[in-house]
Write a protein that holds these residues in place. Sequence first.
Motif, mmCIF file in Angstrom:
data_model
loop_
_atom_site.group_PDB
_atom_site.id
_atom_site.type_symbol
_atom_site.label_atom_id
_atom_site.label_comp_id
_atom_site.label_asym_id
_atom_site.label_seq_id
_atom_site.Cartn_x
_atom_site.Cartn_y
_atom_site.Cartn_z
ATOM 1 N N ALA A 180 0.827 -1.209 0.000
ATOM 2 C CA ALA A 180 0.000 0.000 0.000
ATOM 3 C C ALA A 180 0.863 1.261 0.000
ATOM 4 C CB ALA A 180 -0.931 -0.020 1.211
ATOM 5 N N ASN A 181 1.913 1.267 0.845
ATOM 6 C CA ASN A 181 2.778 2.448 0.900
ATOM 7 C C ASN A 181 3.555 2.639 -0.395
ATOM 8 O OD1 ASN A 181 2.004 3.039 3.541
ATOM 9 N ND2 ASN A 181 3.604 1.740 4.420
ATOM 10 N N ALA A 182 4.029 1.522 -0.981
ATOM 11 C CA ALA A 182 4.765 1.634 -2.240
ATOM 12 C C ALA A 182 3.870 2.178 -3.341
ATOM 13 C CB ALA A 182 5.322 0.266 -2.633
ATOM 14 N N ALA A 183 2.622 1.701 -3.389
ATOM 15 C CA ALA A 183 1.692 2.211 -4.397
ATOM 16 C C ALA A 183 1.445 3.701 -4.202
ATOM 17 C CB ALA A 183 0.373 1.441 -4.320
ATOM 18 N N HIS A 184 1.314 4.099 -2.914
ATOM 19 C CA HIS A 184 1.089 5.527 -2.642
ATOM 20 C C HIS A 184 2.309 6.358 -3.029
ATOM 21 C CE1 HIS A 184 -0.370 9.108 -0.629
ATOM 22 N NE2 HIS A 184 0.798 9.187 0.010
ATOM 23 N N GLU A 185 3.510 5.878 -2.673
ATOM 24 C CA GLU A 185 4.718 6.630 -2.973
ATOM 25 C C GLU A 185 4.949 6.752 -4.468
ATOM 26 O OE1 GLU A 185 6.699 8.232 -1.000
ATOM 27 O OE2 GLU A 185 5.703 7.691 0.867
ATOM 28 N N LEU A 186 4.632 5.721 -5.233
ATOM 29 C CA LEU A 186 4.836 5.772 -6.674
ATOM 30 C C LEU A 186 3.714 6.511 -7.390
ATOM 31 C CD1 LEU A 186 6.150 2.140 -7.292
ATOM 32 C CD2 LEU A 186 7.472 4.271 -7.270
ATOM 33 N N ARG A 187 2.546 6.538 -6.773
ATOM 34 C CA ARG A 187 1.430 7.242 -7.410
ATOM 35 C C ARG A 187 1.596 8.755 -7.294
ATOM 36 N NH1 ARG A 187 -4.389 6.118 -4.988
ATOM 37 N NH2 ARG A 187 -3.375 7.227 -3.267
ATOM 38 N N THR A 188 2.182 9.208 -6.174
ATOM 39 C CA THR A 188 2.325 10.656 -5.967
ATOM 40 C C THR A 188 3.170 11.324 -7.049
ATOM 41 O OG1 THR A 188 2.029 10.386 -3.579
ATOM 42 C CG2 THR A 188 3.087 12.415 -4.346
ATOM 43 N N PRO A 189 4.367 10.826 -7.370
ATOM 44 C CA PRO A 189 5.134 11.489 -8.438
ATOM 45 C C PRO A 189 4.464 11.398 -9.807
ATOM 46 C CG PRO A 189 6.214 9.479 -7.732
ATOM 47 C CD PRO A 189 5.153 9.743 -6.745
ATOM 48 N N VAL A 190 3.743 10.322 -10.048
ATOM 49 C CA VAL A 190 3.034 10.227 -11.325
ATOM 50 C C VAL A 190 1.966 11.316 -11.418
ATOM 51 C CG1 VAL A 190 1.522 8.774 -12.715
ATOM 52 C CG2 VAL A 190 3.511 7.768 -11.585
ATOM 53 N N ALA A 191 1.262 11.530 -10.293
ATOM 54 C CA ALA A 191 0.240 12.586 -10.286
ATOM 55 C C ALA A 191 0.875 13.960 -10.476
ATOM 56 C CB ALA A 191 -0.540 12.538 -8.973
ATOM 57 N N VAL A 192 2.042 14.179 -9.844
ATOM 58 C CA VAL A 192 2.726 15.469 -10.004
ATOM 59 C C VAL A 192 3.173 15.661 -11.457
ATOM 60 C CG1 VAL A 192 4.774 16.793 -9.342
ATOM 61 C CG2 VAL A 192 3.469 15.559 -7.605
ATOM 62 N N GLN A 193 3.714 14.627 -12.064
ATOM 63 C CA GLN A 193 4.137 14.736 -13.460
ATOM 64 C C GLN A 193 2.951 15.008 -14.379
ATOM 65 O OE1 GLN A 193 6.088 10.981 -13.987
ATOM 66 N NE2 GLN A 193 8.115 11.786 -13.509
ATOM 67 N N ARG A 194 1.854 14.378 -14.118
ATOM 68 C CA ARG A 194 0.669 14.596 -14.970
ATOM 69 C C ARG A 194 0.158 16.016 -14.826
ATOM 70 N NH1 ARG A 194 -2.895 11.221 -17.480
ATOM 71 N NH2 ARG A 194 -4.988 12.035 -17.845
ATOM 72 N N ALA A 195 0.106 16.498 -13.552
ATOM 73 C CA ALA A 195 -0.372 17.860 -13.332
ATOM 74 C C ALA A 195 0.564 18.878 -13.977
ATOM 75 C CB ALA A 195 -0.494 18.128 -11.832
ATOM 76 N N ALA A 196 1.861 18.629 -13.876
ATOM 77 C CA ALA A 196 2.809 19.564 -14.478
ATOM 78 C C ALA A 196 2.676 19.588 -15.989
ATOM 79 C CB ALA A 196 4.233 19.170 -14.082
ATOM 80 N N ALA A 197 2.434 18.434 -16.573
ATOM 81 C CA ALA A 197 2.305 18.384 -18.029
ATOM 82 C C ALA A 197 0.999 18.994 -18.499
ATOM 83 C CB ALA A 197 2.405 16.936 -18.499
ATOM 84 N N GLU A 198 -0.106 18.709 -17.787
ATOM 85 C CA GLU A 198 -1.409 19.175 -18.249
ATOM 86 C C GLU A 198 -1.644 20.649 -17.932
ATOM 87 O OE1 GLU A 198 -4.326 16.635 -16.549
ATOM 88 O OE2 GLU A 198 -3.976 14.987 -17.969
ATOM 89 N N ILE A 199 -1.197 21.070 -16.756
ATOM 90 C CA ILE A 199 -1.469 22.456 -16.335
ATOM 91 C C ILE A 199 -0.307 23.377 -16.707
ATOM 92 C CG2 ILE A 199 -1.944 23.938 -14.369
ATOM 93 C CD1 ILE A 199 -3.215 21.548 -12.992
#
Length: 389
Positions: A180-199
């Motif tokens: 669960a923690n690994a999924a959370h830790e890896l999901r956070t940077p993916v979300a940041v990268q997506r937000a940076a690219a889209e916004i």
Amino acid sequence: MAGERARLTALYGGLLLLAGALLTGVVYFLVKEGLYSSISVAMTTAVPAQRLQDLPAVAATPSPAWREATPTVPTQGLAITRTLSDAAESAALERLLTVSLLVLAAYAVLSVALAWWMAGRVLRPVAVITDTARRLSGENLHERIALDGPPGELKRLADTFDEMLGRMERLVSAQQRFAANAAHELRTPVAVQRAAAEIGLAGEPGPERVARIREKLIEVADASERTIEGLLLLASCDQGLQERRPVALHEVATRAAESLAAEAAERGLDVVVDARPLTVSGDTVLLDRLAHNLVANAVRHNVPGGRVEVRTGPEGIEVTNTGPAVPPETVPLLFEPFRRISARTQAPGEGVGLGLSIVDSIARAHGATPTATANREGGGLTVGVRFNQ
């Protein structure tokens, strides 16, 4: 289980029946050996020789010498006493044999019944253990046998099984938290990268904006790479060491302190190294990572103007640092992956929470014991690894 019970019943019943047969044979032999003399003495005492004068004479004709030496009446008495003794002995032995065989048959039936009951009682804990093992799954690992009985091999077996279930439950829980923690830790940077690219790149961004977004994406990618590298290192340590060689751990600790000296100077930290000779058998790369993580953890979780002490000696390596006060109850949890004292802030240079968990994994791969205690004065931690030389 029925087959084992039948075999135990046959074994116990056979032993009891054999013991009964031997006891019956010994009694019969002893009674037979002393029965004739006992009957003869009893009959001679009960029927004196003078009462045998009226009985007919013995059919056998004694020799002249015997006739002159011994009176006729006593000879007749002895012959009649012997005949009666033989008849009484034969009847008594026949009766004893009949009664003994009947008692032995009843004893055999009782032995089989007792052996069946005894086998069932002995195997009951095994049946409980078997039923519990069949019933257990990932959802009910909290169940225990909790066998109630006197101390013995089966009680120790049940208690050992309960201890194994406890270790399995903790392992499964740790793996679930890790996933669960690994999924959370890896999901956070993916979300940041997506937000940076889209916004950040929406519309027609200028060169300065593109440069900032590019820098942010690289920073997030570096953090993700460190996380994945740490996870791979944990997995490799859990598989054990492929080869061992002598490693001068005091030199490894000194190099780790020197590599982090610039970062410690930026934070205003005083780093003191007391490197006494210590050579251990292990993997050079992993031990270098262990020492680096210990020193890096002490440097990055410190306070401005704080202090870091690195010590090596015959027992192992120990790193002490000042810093925020650490609740003693949370210290053992710091060796778990992604465990932090404070919440993650996504600040630059912030770790991913794998430092001490990697230290723990490397230490266990080398047969060493990691320890951690909260400092009473000055805050911070004292983290060490003791090697079993």
